[in-house]
Write an enzyme that holds these catalytic residues in place. Structure first.
Site, mmCIF file in Angstrom:
data_model
loop_
_atom_site.group_PDB
_atom_site.id
_atom_site.type_symbol
_atom_site.label_atom_id
_atom_site.label_comp_id
_atom_site.label_asym_id
_atom_site.label_seq_id
_atom_site.Cartn_x
_atom_site.Cartn_y
_atom_site.Cartn_z
ATOM 1 N N CYS A 141 -119.044 -1.172 34.349
ATOM 2 C CA CYS A 141 -117.663 -1.532 34.041
ATOM 3 C C CYS A 141 -117.216 -1.055 32.664
ATOM 4 C CB CYS A 141 -117.490 -3.036 34.161
ATOM 5 S SG CYS A 141 -118.099 -3.658 35.730
ATOM 6 N N HIS A 281 -112.007 -5.421 30.484
ATOM 7 C CA HIS A 281 -112.466 -5.297 31.861
ATOM 8 C C HIS A 281 -111.981 -6.492 32.670
ATOM 9 C CE1 HIS A 281 -114.683 -4.784 35.419
ATOM 10 N NE2 HIS A 281 -115.615 -5.684 35.157
ATOM 11 N N ASN A 311 -111.662 -6.821 40.754
ATOM 12 C CA ASN A 311 -112.554 -6.156 39.792
ATOM 13 C C ASN A 311 -112.836 -4.746 40.312
ATOM 14 O OD1 ASN A 311 -114.756 -5.182 38.380
ATOM 15 N ND2 ASN A 311 -115.868 -7.122 38.386
HETATM 16 O O1 UT7 Z 1 -117.763 -6.565 36.674
HETATM 17 C C1 UT7 Z 1 -118.996 -6.882 36.146
HETATM 18 C C2 UT7 Z 1 -118.982 -8.140 35.442
HETATM 19 N N1 UT7 Z 1 -118.901 -9.256 36.361
HETATM 20 C C3 UT7 Z 1 -118.476 -10.414 35.944
HETATM 21 O O2 UT7 Z 1 -118.100 -10.537 34.816
HETATM 22 C C4 UT7 Z 1 -118.529 -11.599 36.871
HETATM 23 C C5 UT7 Z 1 -118.910 -12.823 36.103
HETATM 24 N N2 UT7 Z 1 -119.042 -14.003 36.916
HETATM 25 C C6 UT7 Z 1 -117.987 -14.640 37.490
HETATM 26 O O3 UT7 Z 1 -116.860 -14.202 37.383
HETATM 27 C C7 UT7 Z 1 -118.229 -15.941 38.209
HETATM 28 O O4 UT7 Z 1 -119.548 -16.374 37.951
HETATM 29 C C8 UT7 Z 1 -118.021 -15.849 39.742
HETATM 30 C C9 UT7 Z 1 -116.551 -15.642 40.036
HETATM 31 C C10 UT7 Z 1 -118.831 -14.710 40.332
HETATM 32 C C11 UT7 Z 1 -118.452 -17.158 40.398
HETATM 33 O O5 UT7 Z 1 -117.698 -18.243 39.858
HETATM 34 P P1 UT7 Z 1 -118.409 -19.592 39.446
HETATM 35 O O6 UT7 Z 1 -117.371 -20.507 38.977
HETATM 36 O O7 UT7 Z 1 -119.497 -19.227 38.495
HETATM 37 O O8 UT7 Z 1 -118.954 -20.134 40.809
HETATM 38 P P2 UT7 Z 1 -120.453 -20.534 41.158
HETATM 39 O O9 UT7 Z 1 -121.274 -19.309 41.355
HETATM 40 O O10 UT7 Z 1 -120.922 -21.550 40.191
HETATM 41 O O11 UT7 Z 1 -120.288 -21.265 42.557
HETATM 42 C C12 UT7 Z 1 -119.718 -22.577 42.647
HETATM 43 C C13 UT7 Z 1 -119.723 -22.984 44.095
HETATM 44 C C14 UT7 Z 1 -121.072 -22.833 44.777
HETATM 45 O O12 UT7 Z 1 -121.214 -23.877 45.696
HETATM 46 P P3 UT7 Z 1 -122.135 -25.142 45.350
HETATM 47 O O13 UT7 Z 1 -123.506 -24.599 45.111
HETATM 48 O O14 UT7 Z 1 -121.542 -25.757 44.120
HETATM 49 O O15 UT7 Z 1 -122.006 -25.991 46.564
HETATM 50 C C15 UT7 Z 1 -120.927 -21.530 45.526
HETATM 51 O O16 UT7 Z 1 -121.755 -21.481 46.684
HETATM 52 O O17 UT7 Z 1 -118.816 -22.161 44.803
HETATM 53 C C16 UT7 Z 1 -119.495 -21.584 45.927
HETATM 54 N N3 UT7 Z 1 -118.907 -20.266 46.145
HETATM 55 C C17 UT7 Z 1 -117.821 -20.101 46.900
HETATM 56 N N4 UT7 Z 1 -117.057 -20.950 47.597
HETATM 57 C C18 UT7 Z 1 -115.997 -20.457 48.258
HETATM 58 C C19 UT7 Z 1 -119.313 -19.080 45.646
HETATM 59 N N5 UT7 Z 1 -118.485 -18.111 46.068
HETATM 60 C C20 UT7 Z 1 -117.541 -18.715 46.833
HETATM 61 C C21 UT7 Z 1 -116.426 -18.250 47.546
HETATM 62 N N6 UT7 Z 1 -115.687 -19.137 48.232
HETATM 63 N N7 UT7 Z 1 -116.066 -16.944 47.559
#
Ligand code: UT7
Length: 361
Positions: A141, A281, A311
């Site tokens: 990125c 980014h 993204n």
């Molecule tokens: O481009 C390269 C750089 N990339 C980045 O900078 C990405 C950085 N990371 C992020 O932007 C975030 O970590 C994400 C958007 C990828 C994820 O967001 P988050 O707030 O960290 O969510 P999480 O991974 O903590 O997931 C929370 C919950 C989980 O469920 P439980 O375990 O709490 O029951 C996930 O299974 O949300 C669930 N979950 C979803 N639910 C509905 C994960 N993805 C989804 C989804 N829809 N698409």
């Protein structure tokens, strides 16, 4: 007797410089300015509602956790190079240049048409940039800002006068459509800038780059190279698609952005109060907001268009930059802070003074 003369395998080699005179004669201290800017996104739109039909997700989750609402998807008959061509044409037109004027093409991408020939070599051919040399930067990125920093070195030292830097991605081709934690994030697109020389002190004012390779496994395509050439097992396990530890990358981004941006600003001799626009980014609205707060820059000055494009990895900063240009937000003399972060884990920042006086062509 020189080392070259002592080495028998070079016996008979006569035409060589022993003084580096060409390099010394060529090197000049010049500024590297943006002479043209352009972007392109494919037509097909994939909305959050569309994604609800593919994986167990919801518009509400995607919007609150990322800020994204829709993203663009490359057409079946397009490849990354085709997106790059379209963005390049706009940037060349904006600079008032023809493809034949280009001397160097740099492409930032992690989704080239093929590993080799490189994306930039394919672009050289498709554009008809017959005089241009080319190479890719593969820094995820950060590819756009790294390409701009690299291209500027050639301009600043007098090596080349017309450099095209392109960032283009077809991430939907390497998206794991069974993984709801990543498939809702990515989209396709391309952006391009033309760099040209100007007076020293204009254009690129300062930059900083860093790599934290220990975190490489947090964002990778496991089966994409010689370590694990794609095979049946890789395909069955979706190992030919993007894997990301979102938490780890989020944490590294929020910590790393103020560090790299601070270094770039201090090298440029400016502070957060001097910055007119931050082009970062486009990975997550929460990252943009957290970075703005930590940098002490109003959130409204941090460009955000991830709700429209998701993204797009290397292309995202170019798309955001071009958007404020086309919208007429950029004024001559504005200071733009560019901040990239992503796979590697790579971090790059640059401060650029917007020197163009003409509106977009
Ligand atoms: O481009 C390269 C750089 N990339 C980045 O900078 C990405 C950085 N990371 C992020 O932007 C975030 O970590 C994400 C958007 C990828 C994820 O967001 P988050 O707030 O960290 O969510 P999480 O991974 O903590 O997931 C929370 C919950 C989980 O469920 P439980 O375990 O709490 O029951 C996930 O299974 O949300 C669930 N979950 C979803 N639910 C509905 C994960 N993805 C989804 C989804 N829809 N698409």
């Amino acid at each position: 007797m020189s080392a070259l003369q002592r080495c028998s395998r070079f016996n008979g080699v006569t035409a060589r410089s022993t003084t580096g005179k060409w390099l010394l004669d060529t090197m000049k201290l010049r500024g590297s300015v943006i002479a043209g800017l352009g972007s392109y996104v494919p037509e097909r739109i994939l909305t959050n509602a569309d994604l609800e039909k593919i994986v167990d997700t919801s518009d509400e989750w995607i919007v609150t956790h990322t800020g994204m609402k829709e993203r663009r998807v490359i057409a079946e008959d397009q490849n990354t190079s085709d997106l790059a061509v379209e963005a390049s044409k706009v940037a060349l037109r904006d600079a008032g240049l023809a493809a034949e004027d280009l001397e160097l093409i740099i492409v930032g991408t992690v989704t080239p048409d093929t590993v080799f020939p490189s994306a930039s070599a394919i672009l050289e051919d498709k554009l008809g940039a017959k005089r241009a040399a080319s190479f890719d930067v593969v820094t995820g990125c950060t590819g756009f800002v790294d390409g701009m920093i690299t291209g500027s070195q050639y301009v600043m030292t007098g090596g080349y006068d017309n450099v095209l830097v392109v960032a283009a991605e077809a991430l939907t081709r390497v998206t794991n459509w069974e993984d709801r934690s990543t498939c809702v994030l990515f989209g396709d697109g391309a952006g391009a800038v033309v760099l040209q020389p100007d007076e020293a002190g204009k254009g690129l004012l300062g930059y900083a780059m860093d790599t934290q390779g220990f975190a490489g496994e947090a964002l990778t395509i496991p089966s994409s190279g010689s370590a694990w050439p794609p095979d049946e097992k890789a395909i069955a396990e979706n190992a030919t698609k993007i894997y990301m530890n979102g938490h780890e990358i989020f944490r590294m981004a929020v910590r790393g952005i103020p560090h790299i941006a601070g270094l770039a600003m201090s090298k440029a001799g400016v502070t957060n109060e001097d910055i007119d626009w931050v082009v970062m980014h486009q990975a997550n609205q929460r990252i943009l907001d957290a970075a703005a707060d930590r940098l002490g820059i109003e959130r409204a000055r941090v460009v955000s268009n991830l709700h429209k494009y998701g993204n797009t990895s290397a292309a995202s900063m170019a798309l955001a930059f071009d958007e404020i240009y086309r919208d007429g937000c950029l004024q001559t003399g504005d200071l733009v802070l560019l901040v990239g972060f992503g796979a590697g884990f790579c971090l790059s920042g640059a401060v650029v003074r917007w020197e163009k006086e003409t509106p977009p062509r």
